[in-house]
Design an enzyme around this catalytic site. Structure first.
Site: not given
Length: 428
Positions: A96, A98, A127, A161, A190
């Site tokens: 992701h 974002d 992250d 996400e 992740e």
């Protein structure tokens, strides 16, 4: 795997160490803050140019009509695909793009991507823009070292996400991008540590509980019915019965940290009575008995639990309170629910990643399950693809924190692992 291919892969990744750092810094410096969803198109266009130069076919996909998509903040996603020289599986790396807001407490520019020693600092580097960069370096290094591979490699950078993934992976899955006939293996980078394979996550049920009363003048509360007092009774019943009940349950899933091997219930918010006035209001509140009180609950449940049973526990609690309070009235509204998922340890993507971790780090992989959900839920539920894991560099505890950072050596080691997975699954 031939020893010379391993040596070529590691040499290609080592030669790209500076590129890995620059790529991570460039991604951090695009502040894709969610909400509201800023600069999504900018980061997708940056990646499209990068991956297009590397020979990937690139698609930019807007999640039109999805939750969160709006003209001011459209939900843009990127899917890039490189085809090999023959038939074979597709390995897909999904990250992701974002990030959450920076928040307070930073001692550095959250979007400055400051480099100090082995660390890069910035919001979202852990992250999970560091994981995205590592997957790109791994794919490019593998293609350079093994140009005649079979099958295909995909890299995606997806939206939202951090707010459920509905404008990102969920939308792509609904459109068939993760259908098992076109994608066979998925790795989500992740930040679970470079020696861990995350097999899945617990389930979640968000709901809003409202107690109802009757408004009256505050000097004569006996003429009204206080919804806040009713909610106090609900909370007291949770403390007396529900929380002790949850403490008796435990899962066989390898959830980390250890406390998350029990189900949990968090009271996210409570609102009762008159709404708060604007900050510039200097008067007193109106003297009224509150006729509404609402709480938002976040119930995390185990794979051994049944969602219908989880909901029945709360409904039974409310009915017990109602039986003890004659004027009690309430409503429960579902907000969001996700079933637990867990990939089997003998799935191909698990076994190949475990073997790669042992080759790179010299120790056996640790198998874990996440306490919270991430985009595997959509790949599993909507895409019907079970061969999916989370594996990536970074320390999970740093996610969403001030002075978030990621280690360069961790990213390089994770890239080595990812490249070996590609070699195991796609090399001819």
């Amino acid at each position: 795997m031939p020893a010379d291919l391993t040596a070529r892969l590691f040499a290609e990744i080592a030669a790209r160490r500076g590129d890995l750092v620059r790529l991570t810094q460039d991604l951090i410096r695009i502040p894709t803050v969610n909400p509201p969803g800023r600069n999504y198109l900018e980061i997708c266009e940056y990646l499209a140019e990068r991956l297009g130069r590397a020979g990937f076919r690139v698609d930019l996909v807007r999640a039109e009509g999805a939750l969160g998509d709006a003209p001011a903040h459209p939900r843009w996603n990127l899917v890039a695909r490189a085809e090999g020289g023959g038939a074979g599986d597709c390995v897909h790396f999904n990250s992701h793009h974002d990030v959450v807001e920076a928040g307070h407490g930073w001692t550095r520019d959250p979007f400055g991507a400051e480099l100090e020693g082995d660390r890069i600092y910035g919001r979202g580097d852990c992250d999970m823009k560091g994981g995205l960069a590592a997957s790109i370096i791994a794919a490019e290094a593998f293609i350079a070292a093994c140009p005649n591979y079979r099958g295909a490699i995909e890299i995606s950078a997806t939206a939202d996400e951090e707010s459920g993934g509905f404008g990102g992976v969920a939308y792509l899955a609904e459109q068939g991008w993760f259908a098992p006939e076109r994608v066979q293996h998925v790795i989500i980078p992740e930040p679970l540590h470079k020696d861990r394979i995350c097999l899945g996550h617990r389930g979640v049920w968000w709901a809003e509980i409202e107690t109802k009363g009757r408004i009256a003048h505050g000097s004569m509360p006996f003429l009204g019915d206080c919804a806040v007092r009713h909610m106090w009774a609900v909370l007291a019943e949770m403390e007396a019965v529900l929380f002790p009940l949850l403490a008796t349950k435990r899962t066989e899933m390898p959830v980390i940290p250890g406390g998350a091997r029990q189900p949990s219930l968090n009271i996210n918010a409570i609102h009762g009575g008159a709404a708060e006035q604007a900050e510039d209001y200097t008067g007193l509140p109106a003297p009224c008995v509150p006729d509404r009180c609402r709480i938002t609950i976040d119930r995390r449940f185990l794979i051994e639990e049944d969602l219908a049973g989880v909901k029945r526990e709360v409904a039974a609690l409310m009915e017990r309170v109602k039986a003890a309070r004659p004027s009690f009235d309430y409503e429960i509204r579902d907000l969001f629910e996700v079933q637990p998922v867990m990939t089997e340890r003998d799935a191909p993507v698990v076994s190949t990643t475990a073997a790669a971790i042992e080759r790179v780090l010299g120790r056996q992989a640790d198998y874990v399950v996440s306490p919270g959900t991430y985009d595997q839920k959509h790949i599993d539920r909507i895409g019907r693809l079970k061969n999916c894991i989370a594996y990536g560099p970074g320390i999970l505890d740093l996610a969403h924190q001030p002075d978030e950072w990621i280690g360069i050596q961790d990213m390089e080691d994770a890239a080595r692992v990812m490249a070996l997975v590609l070699a195991d699954l796609l090399a001819t």
